[in-house]
Scaffold this motif. Sequence first.
Motif, PDB file in Angstrom:
ATOM      1  N   ALA A 274       0.815  -1.223   0.000  1.00 15.02           N
ATOM      2  CA  ALA A 274       0.000   0.000   0.000  1.00 15.02           C
ATOM      3  C   ALA A 274       0.841   1.263   0.000  1.00 15.02           C
ATOM      4  CB  ALA A 274      -0.940  -0.010   1.205  1.00 15.02           C
ATOM      5  N   ARG A 275       1.870   1.332   0.822  1.00 22.24           N
ATOM      6  CA  ARG A 275       2.659   2.564   0.901  1.00 22.24           C
ATOM      7  C   ARG A 275       3.390   2.841  -0.401  1.00 22.24           C
ATOM      8  NH1 ARG A 275       4.187   5.881   4.963  1.00 22.24           N
ATOM      9  NH2 ARG A 275       6.072   7.114   4.679  1.00 22.24           N
ATOM     10  N   LYS A 276       3.903   1.784  -1.040  1.00 21.74           N
ATOM     11  CA  LYS A 276       4.615   1.987  -2.296  1.00 21.74           C
ATOM     12  C   LYS A 276       3.656   2.357  -3.425  1.00 21.74           C
ATOM     13  CE  LYS A 276       8.958  -0.307  -1.474  1.00 21.74           C
ATOM     14  NZ  LYS A 276      10.089  -0.994  -2.127  1.00 21.74           N
ATOM     15  N   ALA A 277       2.450   1.811  -3.375  1.00 25.26           N
ATOM     16  CA  ALA A 277       1.446   2.209  -4.370  1.00 25.26           C
ATOM     17  C   ALA A 277       1.102   3.686  -4.216  1.00 25.26           C
ATOM     18  CB  ALA A 277       0.193   1.352  -4.214  1.00 25.26           C
ATOM     19  N   TRP A 278       0.990   4.140  -2.975  1.00 23.66           N
ATOM     20  CA  TRP A 278       0.720   5.563  -2.715  1.00 23.66           C
ATOM     21  C   TRP A 278       1.854   6.428  -3.256  1.00 23.66           C
ATOM     22  CZ3 TRP A 278       3.592   8.521   0.999  1.00 23.66           C
ATOM     23  CH2 TRP A 278       3.099   9.819   1.199  1.00 23.66           C
ATOM     24  N   LEU A 279       3.093   6.009  -3.025  1.00 24.38           N
ATOM     25  CA  LEU A 279       4.242   6.749  -3.526  1.00 24.38           C
ATOM     26  C   LEU A 279       4.247   6.792  -5.055  1.00 24.38           C
ATOM     27  CD1 LEU A 279       7.254   5.638  -1.280  1.00 24.38           C
ATOM     28  CD2 LEU A 279       6.519   7.978  -1.729  1.00 24.38           C
ATOM     29  N   GLY A 280       3.969   5.653  -5.681  1.00 19.06           N
ATOM     30  CA  GLY A 280       3.977   5.594  -7.136  1.00 19.06           C
ATOM     31  C   GLY A 280       2.920   6.475  -7.764  1.00 19.06           C
ATOM     32  N   GLY A 281       1.820   6.691  -7.036  1.00 19.86           N
ATOM     33  CA  GLY A 281       0.740   7.501  -7.567  1.00 19.86           C
ATOM     34  C   GLY A 281       0.837   8.968  -7.234  1.00 19.86           C
ATOM     35  N   ALA A 296      22.026   3.868 -10.705  1.00 16.31           N
ATOM     36  CA  ALA A 296      20.820   3.475 -11.445  1.00 16.31           C
ATOM     37  C   ALA A 296      20.727   1.958 -11.539  1.00 16.31           C
ATOM     38  CB  ALA A 296      20.835   4.096 -12.839  1.00 16.31           C
ATOM     39  N   SER A 297      21.849   1.319 -11.804  1.00 18.52           N
ATOM     40  CA  SER A 297      21.865  -0.141 -11.889  1.00 18.52           C
ATOM     41  C   SER A 297      21.550  -0.779 -10.537  1.00 18.52           C
ATOM     42  CB  SER A 297      23.237  -0.610 -12.396  1.00 18.52           C
ATOM     43  OG  SER A 297      23.305  -2.015 -12.435  1.00 18.52           O
ATOM     44  N   ALA A 298      22.104  -0.206  -9.479  1.00 21.83           N
ATOM     45  CA  ALA A 298      21.857  -0.744  -8.140  1.00 21.83           C
ATOM     46  C   ALA A 298      20.381  -0.629  -7.753  1.00 21.83           C
ATOM     47  CB  ALA A 298      22.730  -0.015  -7.123  1.00 21.83           C
ATOM     48  N   LEU A 299      19.741   0.465  -8.157  1.00 21.63           N
ATOM     49  CA  LEU A 299      18.315   0.643  -7.849  1.00 21.63           C
ATOM     50  C   LEU A 299      17.477  -0.449  -8.493  1.00 21.63           C
ATOM     51  CD1 LEU A 299      17.771   4.510  -8.166  1.00 21.63           C
ATOM     52  CD2 LEU A 299      18.049   3.172  -6.090  1.00 21.63           C
ATOM     53  N   THR A 300      17.799  -0.806  -9.733  1.00 18.20           N
ATOM     54  CA  THR A 300      17.019  -1.839 -10.426  1.00 18.20           C
ATOM     55  C   THR A 300      17.176  -3.198  -9.764  1.00 18.20           C
ATOM     56  OG1 THR A 300      18.810  -2.341 -11.996  1.00 18.20           O
ATOM     57  CG2 THR A 300      17.238  -0.606 -12.610  1.00 18.20           C
ATOM     58  N   ARG A 301      18.233  -3.367  -8.975  1.00 13.50           N
ATOM     59  CA  ARG A 301      18.448  -4.629  -8.254  1.00 13.50           C
ATOM     60  C   ARG A 301      17.841  -4.588  -6.851  1.00 13.50           C
ATOM     61  NH1 ARG A 301      23.671  -3.729 -10.355  1.00 13.50           N
ATOM     62  NH2 ARG A 301      24.479  -3.287  -8.259  1.00 13.50           N
ATOM     63  N   GLY A 302      17.133  -3.496  -6.527  1.00 12.28           N
ATOM     64  CA  GLY A 302      16.448  -3.426  -5.246  1.00 12.28           C
ATOM     65  C   GLY A 302      17.222  -2.752  -4.140  1.00 12.28           C
ATOM     66  N   SER A 303      18.299  -2.057  -4.478  1.00 12.21           N
ATOM     67  CA  SER A 303      19.100  -1.396  -3.454  1.00 12.21           C
ATOM     68  C   SER A 303      18.502  -0.055  -3.059  1.00 12.21           C
ATOM     69  CB  SER A 303      20.532  -1.172  -3.967  1.00 12.21           C
ATOM     70  OG  SER A 303      21.182  -2.393  -4.221  1.00 12.21           O
ATOM     71  N   SER A 304      18.893   0.420  -1.880  1.00 15.85           N
ATOM     72  CA  SER A 304      18.562   1.778  -1.474  1.00 15.85           C
ATOM     73  C   SER A 304      19.441   2.750  -2.262  1.00 15.85           C
ATOM     74  CB  SER A 304      18.813   1.962   0.027  1.00 15.85           C
ATOM     75  OG  SER A 304      17.993   1.096   0.786  1.00 15.85           O
ATOM     76  N   LEU A 305      19.062   4.019  -2.259  1.00 19.68           N
ATOM     77  CA  LEU A 305      19.866   5.030  -2.947  1.00 19.68           C
ATOM     78  C   LEU A 305      20.857   5.628  -1.962  1.00 19.68           C
ATOM     79  CD1 LEU A 305      20.581   6.835  -5.343  1.00 19.68           C
ATOM     80  CD2 LEU A 305      18.770   8.404  -4.590  1.00 19.68           C
ATOM     81  N   LEU A 306      22.144   5.490  -2.258  1.00 14.49           N
ATOM     82  CA  LEU A 306      23.192   6.071  -1.435  1.00 14.49           C
ATOM     83  C   LEU A 306      23.647   7.389  -2.040  1.00 14.49           C
ATOM     84  CD1 LEU A 306      25.317   2.860  -0.724  1.00 14.49           C
ATOM     85  CD2 LEU A 306      23.399   3.792   0.587  1.00 14.49           C
ATOM     86  N   ALA A 307      24.099   8.280  -1.180  1.00 14.79           N
ATOM     87  CA  ALA A 307      24.517   9.605  -1.636  1.00 14.79           C
ATOM     88  C   ALA A 307      25.694   9.540  -2.595  1.00 14.79           C
ATOM     89  CB  ALA A 307      24.866  10.475  -0.432  1.00 14.79           C
ATOM     90  N   ALA A 308      26.507   8.506  -2.489  1.00 13.49           N
ATOM     91  CA  ALA A 308      27.689   8.401  -3.336  1.00 13.49           C
ATOM     92  C   ALA A 308      27.345   8.378  -4.819  1.00 13.49           C
ATOM     93  CB  ALA A 308      28.486   7.146  -2.975  1.00 13.49           C
ATOM     94  N   GLY A 309      26.147   7.876  -5.150  1.00 15.00           N
ATOM     95  CA  GLY A 309      25.756   7.784  -6.556  1.00 15.00           C
ATOM     96  C   GLY A 309      25.014   8.986  -7.071  1.00 15.00           C
ATOM     97  N   HIS A 370      15.752   5.179   1.454  1.00 21.12           N
ATOM     98  CA  HIS A 370      15.754   3.749   1.771  1.00 21.12           C
ATOM     99  C   HIS A 370      14.837   3.016   0.803  1.00 21.12           C
ATOM    100  CE1 HIS A 370      15.252  -0.001   4.002  1.00 21.12           C
ATOM    101  NE2 HIS A 370      16.378   0.309   4.604  1.00 21.12           N
ATOM    102  N   ARG A 371      15.199   1.804   0.457  1.00 19.81           N
ATOM    103  CA  ARG A 371      14.417   1.043  -0.514  1.00 19.81           C
ATOM    104  C   ARG A 371      12.985   0.803  -0.038  1.00 19.81           C
ATOM    105  NH1 ARG A 371      17.548  -4.807  -0.010  1.00 19.81           N
ATOM    106  NH2 ARG A 371      16.991  -5.238   2.163  1.00 19.81           N
ATOM    107  N   ASP A 372      12.764   0.772   1.266  1.00 24.08           N
ATOM    108  CA  ASP A 372      11.397   0.587   1.777  1.00 24.08           C
ATOM    109  C   ASP A 372      10.534   1.825   1.583  1.00 24.08           C
ATOM    110  OD1 ASP A 372      12.075  -1.951   2.567  1.00 24.08           O
ATOM    111  OD2 ASP A 372      12.367  -1.440   4.675  1.00 24.08           O
ATOM    112  N   GLN A 373      11.172   2.968   1.308  1.00 18.55           N
ATOM    113  CA  GLN A 373      10.450   4.226   1.092  1.00 18.55           C
ATOM    114  C   GLN A 373      10.567   4.692  -0.356  1.00 18.55           C
ATOM    115  OE1 GLN A 373       8.693   5.271   3.550  1.00 18.55           O
ATOM    116  NE2 GLN A 373       9.563   4.000   5.156  1.00 18.55           N
TER     117      GLN A 373
END
Length: 377
Positions: A274-281, A296-309, A370-373
């Motif tokens: 539900a929370r991710k559906a809300w975010l997507g919309g 970008a590649s790491a995100l597609t594998r389910g990683s969180s976004l780190l500031a380094a990228g 974070h990947r959960d958000q």
Amino acid sequence: MKISQLDQLTDVAACPRLVVKVGSALLVGGDGAPRRDWLAALVAEIAAARAGGQEVIVVSSGAIALGARKLGLAKGGRGSLSDAQAAASVGQIALAGLWAELLAAHGLTAAQILLTLEDLEDRRRYLNVTATLGTLLAAGAVPVINENDSVATQEIRFGDNDRLAARVGQAAGASAVLLLSDIDGLYDRDPREPGAQRIPVVRGVTPEIHAMATGGSSSGLGSGGMTSKLQAAEIAEFAGIALAIIDGQPVSPIATALQADRGTLFLPRGRKQARKAWLGGKMRMRGLVRVDAGAASALTRGSSLLAAGVTAVEGEFQRGDAIAVLGPDGQTLARGLSEYDAAECVRIMGRPSRDHEATLGYAPRSALIHRDQMVLL
């Protein structure tokens, strides 16, 4: 049971809860008066669906057009923001009364809900809308929803009821959204051009699909067009909801379109948490970050976004605000809730996590998003 064809929209097993959006040009005639006979036939269809066990939510345009007639305002009440707000104030009473009267003739109770963009963009208010809709439907009422044009400004408005209907469908946990339009679906080019072909089923709204859309409303009464309908379809996709466009002009438009199998059905993706559906919309992002190819590649594998990228930060946003994540090609990859405000993101972008404490003066959080958000698009 997943919806895979148009006629399943009236199948209670496949579609126990349906959102029906009615546009201004269908509900209001060229003289600014309501099309009572047409609306009465549509209400009879809604009543039959309710009698068969299907829950129905209505998203109804028409307040501005009705109010403009009563106030004698030019341009259908859309000449200025103040005209639109005044027309909506008068017209909303007439619109709600019309729905209440016609539904009552079938023993149904109408419930009016007026929403602004912020009511569905703010997580707490979104959950309040969800709870209210659930209670109304459980009590047997038919919610009739419109944008609160009396107070909505350019910054806090949907601007059309197509996208509002999709967000309402998401909030209500609906199975499908049905847009009654002045056209019978999506065409591969302007439908007025010779050889234009209607597309019966769309599996994912791609850039190629967007390129087929025309922007404006042909009626001059509404505020939407095919572009807004495709944006609504994208919102529905992320929520795992089917969305269909049919020609709303005939009497008893739902039965007419479904029996003839004429319309365009946008198939849903798998239903997200539900929370991710809300975010997507979510329709309004407070800012954005641009990332390099590695991130970008790491995100597609389910990683969180780190500031380094992160390679760039744009906008003024605070911790917890929704921001977009753009890849090296400028395409939006994801949306998520930032763990830092914009100024902090600028200070730590491109830097490894081990440097963050020295840069910020406090222990860093685990990720910029974070990947959960976060939801991938």
